[in-house]
Structure formats: C-alpha cells, structure tokens
Write a protein that holds these residues in place. Structure first.
Motif, PDB file in Angstrom:
ATOM      1  N   GLY A  72       0.857  -1.154  -0.285  1.00  0.00           N
ATOM      2  CA  GLY A  72      -0.001  -0.024   0.005  1.00  0.00           C
ATOM      3  C   GLY A  72       1.146   1.003  -0.035  1.00  0.00           C
ATOM      4  O   GLY A  72       1.820   0.952   0.888  1.00  0.00           O
ATOM      5  N   GLU A  73       0.467   2.381  -1.047  1.00  0.00           N
ATOM      6  CA  GLU A  73      -1.100   2.256  -1.510  1.00  0.00           C
ATOM      7  C   GLU A  73      -0.880   1.782  -2.434  1.00  0.00           C
ATOM      8  O   GLU A  73      -1.654   2.251  -3.887  1.00  0.00           O
ATOM      9  CB  GLU A  73      -1.482   3.419  -1.500  1.00  0.00           C
ATOM     10  CG  GLU A  73      -1.328   4.342   0.071  1.00  0.00           C
ATOM     11  CD  GLU A  73      -2.368   6.089   0.127  1.00  0.00           C
ATOM     12  OE1 GLU A  73      -2.753   6.519  -0.885  1.00  0.00           O
ATOM     13  OE2 GLU A  73      -1.316   5.696   0.939  1.00  0.00           O
ATOM     14  N   SER A  76      -2.854  -1.969  -2.573  1.00  0.00           N
ATOM     15  CA  SER A  76      -4.006  -1.774  -1.327  1.00  0.00           C
ATOM     16  C   SER A  76      -4.024  -3.108  -1.171  1.00  0.00           C
ATOM     17  O   SER A  76      -5.616  -3.872  -2.665  1.00  0.00           O
ATOM     18  CB  SER A  76      -4.766  -0.767  -1.329  1.00  0.00           C
ATOM     19  OG  SER A  76      -3.865   0.595  -1.321  1.00  0.00           O
ATOM     20  N   HIS A  79      -9.564  -2.586   1.818  1.00  0.00           N
ATOM     21  CA  HIS A  79      -8.951  -1.182   2.487  1.00  0.00           C
ATOM     22  C   HIS A  79     -10.546  -0.223   2.603  1.00  0.00           C
ATOM     23  O   HIS A  79     -11.601  -0.766   1.796  1.00  0.00           O
ATOM     24  CB  HIS A  79      -8.241  -0.533   1.361  1.00  0.00           C
ATOM     25  CG  HIS A  79      -8.627  -0.552   0.055  1.00  0.00           C
ATOM     26  ND1 HIS A  79      -8.698  -1.126  -0.403  1.00  0.00           N
ATOM     27  CD2 HIS A  79      -8.923   0.980  -0.463  1.00  0.00           C
ATOM     28  CE1 HIS A  79      -8.793  -0.541  -1.961  1.00  0.00           C
ATOM     29  NE2 HIS A  79      -9.635   0.205  -1.735  1.00  0.00           N
ATOM     30  N   TYR A 272      -2.080   5.267   5.349  1.00  0.00           N
ATOM     31  CA  TYR A 272      -2.300   4.190   4.917  1.00  0.00           C
ATOM     32  C   TYR A 272      -2.778   3.314   5.990  1.00  0.00           C
ATOM     33  O   TYR A 272      -3.342   2.429   6.156  1.00  0.00           O
ATOM     34  CB  TYR A 272      -1.032   3.283   3.909  1.00  0.00           C
ATOM     35  CG  TYR A 272      -2.179   1.993   3.269  1.00  0.00           C
ATOM     36  CD1 TYR A 272      -2.813   2.259   2.459  1.00  0.00           C
ATOM     37  CD2 TYR A 272      -1.757   0.923   3.781  1.00  0.00           C
ATOM     38  CE1 TYR A 272      -4.218   1.109   2.063  1.00  0.00           C
ATOM     39  CE2 TYR A 272      -2.422   0.277   3.576  1.00  0.00           C
ATOM     40  CZ  TYR A 272      -3.751  -0.345   2.096  1.00  0.00           C
ATOM     41  OH  TYR A 272      -4.272  -1.212   1.765  1.00  0.00           O
TER      42      TYR A 272
END
Length: 466
Positions: A72-73, A76, A79, A272
């Motif tokens: 991530g990002e 991902s 999420h 994140y």
C-alpha cells in the motif's frame, strides 16, 4: 468461300485460344487459393498468439486481488476508501488494522474525525500477472513481481525488485543504494509510487482559521489566490535574483486542531497504516515532487525551488530566453533549451528532488535530469522545502499538488542505515514492499533473496481499472 485449309487453321486457332484461356483461369484459381491459404495461416497464427498471450495473463479470466498491506498504497489489500469530511480529499487506509476510535486522519488537511464506514470498504486491488514477459527477458529494477515465497512455496507474494544479481543493496536516509550509489528513479518511476502530501484543489470546509499550505513569502507579495489558483500580477524584472516567492508550508497531523497549525517539514507519515504505532520518531523526507499547471505571459519568468538539507536548487523557466536553467546554491549547473510554447499556453509541470537528482518535466515529458552531490551530508532539512517564484509578467498556477517519495527503513522501522548481509547471488533478486513499516520482505526473510525460478511474472494493473 473459305478453303478447307483455312477452316482447319481457324479451328486450331480457336482451340489454342480456349486452351490459353483455361490455363489463365487455372492460374488465377491457384493464386486465389494460395492467398486464401496464406490469410488462413496468418489468422491461425494470430489467434494462437492471442490465445497464448491471454493464457499467460493470469487474472484476465479469473480476477486476482491483493490481500495484504505490504504494497500500500501502490497496491492495496482490503481497504477503506475515505473521503475527508473536511477537505474532500479521497484517501485509502488499511481495513485489517484500524484504530479503536474507528476514525482516520486525512493526510492532506489533518482532520482526524473521518469515520470508517462499511460502505467505504473495498476489496483488494485487482491485478494481472504477466507470465509471458520473463520467458523472453529478465526482471528489471523497479518492477512489481509476483513470486512464490522463498521459505514457503504455498504463499504467493507481490513486491518490488530493488536488487539484481551481483549487487550489494543498502538503505540510507530512506533511499536505496546499489553498490554504494543511490538508485535514481526516473520521473515516471517516481510518479508511479509517490505518496500525496498536499492537494490545493481541496480547501477545508469544516475547520476555520487553518493556515494555507502555500503562502506569500513577503507581505508585499503580488501573489494572490483566486478560485483554487495562484495568480502573480507583478512586473518585477526577471534579473535572476529578485523573485516574488510563494512558499510551501507543511503542518503537523494530529488529533487536535492545535497540532494542525504547527509547522513541520514533510515527514514519512503513514496515512495508509492508521493504527500503526511507530516505535521511533518520524523522519524528514527531502525527496519531493511538485506537480501543477502553469501559464506564463510574454516576458514572464517562472521559478521552481526546492531544498535538500543545506542545498537549494532553482529551475528558471523564462519565456523570452527560451532556456531552462538549473542553479545549485546560486551557481548555474545546467542549461537546456526550453521546449517551444506559446505565451499563456497551459503547461503541466513536474518538478522533483529525488535520489540526489533534480528532475523537471513538461506535459509528461522529462526535459531535465541532473544529479547532484550534497554539500553537507549531515545537514538537517530546512523550511520551506518548496517555493514557486515569479517575475516579469502575469503567471497563473493551478492544480498544485505535493507528493513525497517512499522512505525506506531498516527492519526495526528506524532511520538507521541498513545493508544486505551478502551480495545478491546469481539468478536471485532482492525485493522490498512499498509500505516499508509493515512489509515483511528481503530485510527480514531467512533466505533474503528470491530465486528467479520462483518468480511467476510481472504484476500490472488492468488498464480498465487504473
């Protein structure tokens, strides 16, 4: 009357003509048949090639999704896709490890009361695994690859290749070093993994009295903000020294309004990983990317400036000279011709300091790439880290965004230097995750390097999802 000889000759001539006509028809039929056979063969080959290509693209028929947070990002796993209730910026955060408050901090404005809602929950990113590409070549540095875990054949893992066979890999000040030299990414590579810091298209609506990210450096400045754009209307002559500056100010992120007004250098904040408790202080990040859209009137001069420790770099873009000039600490180090543009024509600008190089792009094309050496390797990062200068004539700047590069860490998530215990063996590769604070990769594995035989293919995002 025709004689019998004449009649016989006539019959022979007609027979010959018929014979020639028949041969010509047979020849045309054969040529047409060969053409059809050739077309059929080409079609069969193309169909076979397309079928083989599709077969080698895993995830095209049966979707493949990312399941963890280590990339991530860039990629991902499951999420939350959150729209900040204050500024409206959309950001992602890991759904498998969330704060007890069930709230997320916006990486742009620092608003901390964004509720994590079930409707904002998304499956992991869909990817394709291209098994074909490495049948003809070898993995290259910077590519995302899928492979079977070097210590567990039942696991399939996605990471980024940073070390090739025969190389010694190290991490210093957040950068990757290859055989003692920094791995220097191109502008395109930086854009592909940059992390958003600021987006001026999204002002806050709930919070009042917060300072702006971009502020005039002087009270007598001719810079004005109008409709999410910055306008310079002064006529100060562009003498190369006296510019009217617009300075970038970064602010701390936190759970109280007071912290959102405290100035700070750009840090390796983990938006994140909202629930991650870093055991060490956050680190200053000097590798930044500024993107914007600019239009410059005749006789206007636009300057982009950035600092790396004790060093200041300026890129001067002056229309009347048709040149792009680079200065380090006031000394000109590079000059290149400025791609032709009409006055007031909008230009998409990309300006970056990254991996000890100055990068400058116009309309998606890299036009300047200049390596540099830090004059003081131990100097601390200073503010402002970015500035935009104007002189000469009207300038308009819009769609201003600031991004940062990934800041790599040693296995304990501190800023200490780290190096691999051995040179990457033949037919092996060293890999890291793009989310270094949570990624388990070649820094921690008992068998650090991934054998070429374990690599399944290159990982790409489907074009219809990008």
């Amino acid at each position: 009357m025709a004689t019998s000889a004449q009649i016989g000759n006539s019959i022979v001539s007609q027979a010959s003509a018929l014979s020639l006509t028949g041969e010509r028809v047979d020849f045309e039929e054969q040529r047409l048949r060969r053409t059809r056979q050739a077309i059929a063969a080409i079609v069969v080959v193309l169909v076979a090639f397309v079928a083989a290509r599709i077969w080698c693209l895993e995830g095209l028929l049966f979707p493949v999704h990312i399941s963890g947070a280590s990339m991530g990002e860039t990629l991902s796993g499951i999420h939350y896709r959150v729209k900040c209730e204050d500024c409206g910026v959309i950001f992602r955060c890991d759904a498998l490890d969330v704060p007890q408050s069930n709230e997320a901090i916006c990486p742009h404005c620092g608003y901390a009361a964004n509720q994590l809602k079930e409707r904002d929950l998304h499956a992991g990113d869909q990817v394709l695994i291209d098994h074909w590409v490495y049948l003809l070549g070898r993995p290259r540095r910077g590519e995302l690859v899928a492979f079977t875990h070097p210590d567990d054949d039942s696991q399939r893992v996605v990471k980024r290749i940073v070390g090739l066979p025969g190389e010694q890999i190290a991490i210093r000040r957040g950068d990757i070093y290859v055989n003692g030299q920094p791995w220097q990414k191109s502008l395109n590579e930086l854009r592909g993994q940059a992390i958003l810091v600021s987006d001026e298209r999204h002002p806050t609506t709930k919070s009042r009295g917060l300072p702006a990210h971009w502020q005039p450096a002087s009270k007598k400045s001719h810079w004005l903000e109008r409709e999410q754009a910055f306008i310079y209307s002064g006529k100060r002559p562009p003498d190369g020294k006296n510019f009217d500056w617009l300075s970038f100010r970064n602010w701390q992120l936190g759970y109280t309004p007071e912290t959102r007004t405290l100035p700070s250098t750009v840090l390796d904040h983990d938006s994140y990983n909202q629930d991650l408790e870093r055991g060490a202080p956050l680190n200053d990040v000097s590798d930044l990317l500024l993107t914007c859209r600019a239009s410059v009137a005749k006789y206007g001069c636009l300057v982009f400036a950035a600092t790396d420790g004790a060093d200041r770099f300026e890129v001067h873009m002056c229309h009347d000279e048709q040149k792009l000039k680079l200065f380090q600490n006031g000394t000109q180090t590079n000059v290149t011709l400025l791609p032709h543009r009409r006055n007031d024509e909008p230009i998409d600008i990309q300006f970056a300091l990254c991996d000890q190089r100055v990068l400058f792009g116009m309309d998606g094309r890299e036009v300047l790439r200049q390596p540099y050496t830090r004059t003081d390797k131990n100097a601390k990062q200073t503010e402002p880290q970015l500035e935009i200068g104007g002189a000469g004539a009207r300038i308009r700047i819009s769609k201003v965004k600031v991004w940062r590069d990934i800041y790599y860490l040693e296995p304990l998530n501190t800023a200490r230097a780290w190096h691999a215990e051995e040179v990457v063996p033949p037919h092996h590769y060293l890999v890291l995750g793009d989310n270094p604070t949570v990624s388990i990769d070649s820094r921690q594995w008992p068998h650090a390097e991934v054998p070429l035989a374990n690599i399944l293919g290159r990982v790409v995002r489907p074009f219809w999802i990008r």
